[in-house]
Design a protein around this motif. Sequence first.
Motif, PDB file in Angstrom:
ATOM      1  N   CYS A  79       0.827  -1.206   0.000  1.00  0.00           N
ATOM      2  CA  CYS A  79       0.000   0.000   0.000  1.00  0.00           C
ATOM      3  C   CYS A  79       0.864   1.259   0.000  1.00  0.00           C
ATOM      4  O   CYS A  79       0.598   2.217  -0.737  1.00  0.00           O
ATOM      5  CB  CYS A  79      -0.929   0.008   1.214  1.00  0.00           C
ATOM      6  SG  CYS A  79      -2.344  -1.120   1.071  1.00  0.00           S
ATOM      7  N   LYS A  80       1.899   1.258   0.828  1.00  0.00           N
ATOM      8  CA  LYS A  80       2.791   2.426   0.900  1.00  0.00           C
ATOM      9  C   LYS A  80       3.552   2.623  -0.408  1.00  0.00           C
ATOM     10  O   LYS A  80       3.744   3.759  -0.855  1.00  0.00           O
ATOM     11  CB  LYS A  80       3.757   2.270   2.061  1.00  0.00           C
ATOM     12  CG  LYS A  80       3.101   2.405   3.439  1.00  0.00           C
ATOM     13  CD  LYS A  80       4.125   2.282   4.555  1.00  0.00           C
ATOM     14  CE  LYS A  80       3.469   2.490   5.914  1.00  0.00           C
ATOM     15  NZ  LYS A  80       4.446   2.349   7.033  1.00  0.00           N
ATOM     16  N   ALA A  81       3.954   1.525  -1.024  1.00  0.00           N
ATOM     17  CA  ALA A  81       4.693   1.629  -2.291  1.00  0.00           C
ATOM     18  C   ALA A  81       3.790   2.188  -3.396  1.00  0.00           C
ATOM     19  O   ALA A  81       4.224   3.005  -4.219  1.00  0.00           O
ATOM     20  CB  ALA A  81       5.234   0.260  -2.694  1.00  0.00           C
ATOM     21  N   ILE A  82       2.516   1.776  -3.405  1.00  0.00           N
ATOM     22  CA  ILE A  82       1.588   2.302  -4.408  1.00  0.00           C
ATOM     23  C   ILE A  82       1.350   3.786  -4.170  1.00  0.00           C
ATOM     24  O   ILE A  82       1.288   4.595  -5.105  1.00  0.00           O
ATOM     25  CB  ILE A  82       0.256   1.515  -4.372  1.00  0.00           C
ATOM     26  CG1 ILE A  82       0.474   0.104  -4.886  1.00  0.00           C
ATOM     27  CG2 ILE A  82      -0.810   2.220  -5.213  1.00  0.00           C
ATOM     28  CD1 ILE A  82      -0.722  -0.815  -4.730  1.00  0.00           C
ATOM     29  N   ASP A  83       1.240   4.191  -2.897  1.00  0.00           N
ATOM     30  CA  ASP A  83       1.020   5.598  -2.575  1.00  0.00           C
ATOM     31  C   ASP A  83       2.175   6.482  -3.042  1.00  0.00           C
ATOM     32  O   ASP A  83       1.969   7.599  -3.522  1.00  0.00           O
ATOM     33  CB  ASP A  83       0.830   5.778  -1.063  1.00  0.00           C
ATOM     34  CG  ASP A  83      -0.579   5.410  -0.627  1.00  0.00           C
ATOM     35  OD1 ASP A  83      -1.478   5.399  -1.489  1.00  0.00           O
ATOM     36  OD2 ASP A  83      -0.782   5.126   0.566  1.00  0.00           O
ATOM     37  N   ASN A  84       3.415   5.999  -2.889  1.00  0.00           N
ATOM     38  CA  ASN A  84       4.560   6.838  -3.280  1.00  0.00           C
ATOM     39  C   ASN A  84       5.054   6.569  -4.700  1.00  0.00           C
ATOM     40  O   ASN A  84       6.070   7.125  -5.129  1.00  0.00           O
ATOM     41  CB  ASN A  84       5.707   6.711  -2.268  1.00  0.00           C
ATOM     42  CG  ASN A  84       6.240   5.279  -2.157  1.00  0.00           C
ATOM     43  OD1 ASN A  84       6.309   4.557  -3.147  1.00  0.00           O
ATOM     44  ND2 ASN A  84       6.615   4.886  -0.941  1.00  0.00           N
ATOM     45  N   GLY A  85       4.352   5.689  -5.427  1.00  0.00           N
ATOM     46  CA  GLY A  85       4.671   5.469  -6.829  1.00  0.00           C
ATOM     47  C   GLY A  85       5.838   4.547  -7.102  1.00  0.00           C
ATOM     48  O   GLY A  85       6.396   4.578  -8.202  1.00  0.00           O
ATOM     49  N   SER A  86       6.195   3.699  -6.137  1.00  0.00           N
ATOM     50  CA  SER A  86       7.367   2.823  -6.321  1.00  0.00           C
ATOM     51  C   SER A  86       6.998   1.342  -6.384  1.00  0.00           C
ATOM     52  O   SER A  86       7.877   0.487  -6.325  1.00  0.00           O
ATOM     53  CB  SER A  86       8.357   3.056  -5.177  1.00  0.00           C
ATOM     54  OG  SER A  86       7.768   2.730  -3.922  1.00  0.00           O
ATOM     55  N   PHE A  87       5.710   1.027  -6.465  1.00  0.00           N
ATOM     56  CA  PHE A  87       5.293  -0.380  -6.495  1.00  0.00           C
ATOM     57  C   PHE A  87       5.628  -0.980  -7.849  1.00  0.00           C
ATOM     58  O   PHE A  87       5.159  -0.517  -8.891  1.00  0.00           O
ATOM     59  CB  PHE A  87       3.793  -0.479  -6.213  1.00  0.00           C
ATOM     60  CG  PHE A  87       3.298  -1.876  -6.033  1.00  0.00           C
ATOM     61  CD1 PHE A  87       3.844  -2.706  -5.059  1.00  0.00           C
ATOM     62  CD2 PHE A  87       2.276  -2.378  -6.822  1.00  0.00           C
ATOM     63  CE1 PHE A  87       3.384  -4.006  -4.883  1.00  0.00           C
ATOM     64  CE2 PHE A  87       1.806  -3.669  -6.661  1.00  0.00           C
ATOM     65  CZ  PHE A  87       2.364  -4.487  -5.682  1.00  0.00           C
ATOM     66  N   ILE A  88       6.429  -2.042  -7.832  1.00  0.00           N
ATOM     67  CA  ILE A  88       6.982  -2.586  -9.075  1.00  0.00           C
ATOM     68  C   ILE A  88       5.923  -3.234  -9.963  1.00  0.00           C
ATOM     69  O   ILE A  88       6.090  -3.333 -11.179  1.00  0.00           O
ATOM     70  CB  ILE A  88       8.116  -3.598  -8.753  1.00  0.00           C
ATOM     71  CG1 ILE A  88       8.930  -3.893 -10.018  1.00  0.00           C
ATOM     72  CG2 ILE A  88       7.541  -4.870  -8.117  1.00  0.00           C
ATOM     73  CD1 ILE A  88      10.191  -4.680  -9.749  1.00  0.00           C
TER      74      ILE A  88
END
Length: 484
Positions: A79-88
Motif C-alpha cells: 500500500c505504501k509503495a503504491i502511494d509513493n509510486g514505487s510499487f513494481i
Amino acid sequence: MQTTLYRKYRPKNFEEIAGEADIIRTLKNSLDNDRMSHAYLFCGPRGIGKTTCARLIAKGINCMNNGISSVPCNECENCKAIDNGSFIDLIEIDAASNRGIDEIRDLKEKINYQPSKGRKKIYIIDEVHMLTKEAFNALLKTLEEPPAHVIFILATTEPDKILPTIISRCQRYDFQILSLTESKAKLREICDAEDVKIDDESLELIYDVSGGSMRDAISILERVIISCLGSEITEEKTSKIIGATSKSLLKDFYEKVQSKSMVKGVTFLDSLWEESVDIEKFFKDFARYVKDSLTEGNIEVEEGLSIIGNVYDSLNKFKYEEDKRLLGYVVLNRLLNKEKRVSEKKEPVKEIIKEKIIYKEIEAGETPHINEEVDVKIEDVKTMWNEIVEKARSKKPPYGAFLITAKPTKVDDGYLYISLGNSLFAKDQLETEYYNIPLQDIIQEMTKSKIKMKYIVSEEKDEVEEADDNTLTKVIDFFSRGEN
C-alpha cells in the motif's frame, strides 16, 4: 520540499473520493466479491479521479494485510509503495509520450512475467486515445485475453477517439465533473485540515474557475492560500488572486441596472476601470451570471434574455474598440434603455403593432412598391413555418430564440403579420436591419413573393394566444447549449 496539496490530499481509500458515488459503489462491490474485470476504460474530463481510482484498485487487489478488499490497510509495504509510486507491479504508461507500436510491443513482451510483489500486475495507460492506430491494433489481442495475473485500466479524456474494438473489450465507466456541493465539501475539508479560514463565496468562485475538476480546484485553492498566508480568505481577495469576477460584484452591478441610474452605473464602471478589471470579461461574466439567475428562476425570462442579448450585441459590434471603458458605457446605456422598456407601464391594449418596417436599399432610379400585391395565403405560410424557422436558425442561430414563440397570424395588404407573444425584446431585434432583411429574404424565397413583415406583440399576458408549455425550458436550453 513542500508537497503540493492535491498530492498531499490524494484519496487513500474510496471513501475519500469526491463524487462518482455510483462508480465507486460498483468498484467496491467488484473488489469485495472478487469479481474484477480484466480490463477497464475510465472516461471523463481531467482531474476528476480516473487515475486515483485506478491506483485504489491496485491497492485493493494487492493489499498484504486485508487481502483483496475495497478497504486497503494503507499500512503494509504494498500500500505504501503504491502511494509513493514505487510499487513494481503497478506500471503506469503515459500514452501521450509512449504512443507508438514499439512501446506496445515492449509491453506485450513483459506482460507474461509474473508479479514480483503483489497478486496481480496493474497496467494503467493514461491518455490512451493518443495511441496510434497501429499501437491500438497491437494491443487488441492482449486486451481481449490477457494473462490471469494482469489487469488493464485505460484512462482517457476523449473516448470518441478510441477504436470501438478496444472499447468493446473493456468495462467502461464515464466519470462526470463534480457538482458545486461535492467540490465545496472537499475543499472545505482540506481548509479545515490546513487550519485555513475561507468563506463559502471563495469556494464557489474556485469551483467556477476550475470547471468542476477537483485537481484544478485544489491547485487554485493552494495558490489562494499561499497568497493569503496568515489571514482569512474572502471572496474579494480570491477574485483578485485568480482573476475571476466575484458574484457579489456581479450582483451589485445587476442592482445598478435595476436602479436605472446612469450615474450609478458609470461610477461603478469607473471603479472597475481604476482597479484594472477587464471590462469585456466582466460583461461576459455578467451575462453568465444573468443566465444562471434566469435558469434558477431568480430573473424573469424576458428581462434575462434582454440583458444577455444586449450585452453580446454590444460586445460584438464594438469588439475592435480599444477603449474598453467606452465599451462599458455603451453596454450600460443599452441595458438601461432596454430595462426601461421592459418595465415601462402603459395603458393596457390588446395588441401593439409597430409600423416601422425595414426595407432593402433601393437602387438608384428604382421605384419602391410598398403596397405591391402579394398572392400568398396564410395557410401556406403556416404549413412551411417550421421550415422557415429552421432555415433562419441555420443562417443566424439567435433566430432560434427570437422565433421560439412566433406564429404567423394573417396576410394583409402585402404584409405577413407575425405574433411574438409578449416579447418586446424579440420584436426589437427582429426589426433591426441585421435580423429583418435575412428573414425577409428567406420568407420571400420560400413563398415566391415580395411579401414583407410586421411584428406584433401583446402587452397583456392573458390576451396572448396560449404559448407552448415548454417555452421557458426551450429558451433556457437554447442559451445553455455549448456554454459552456
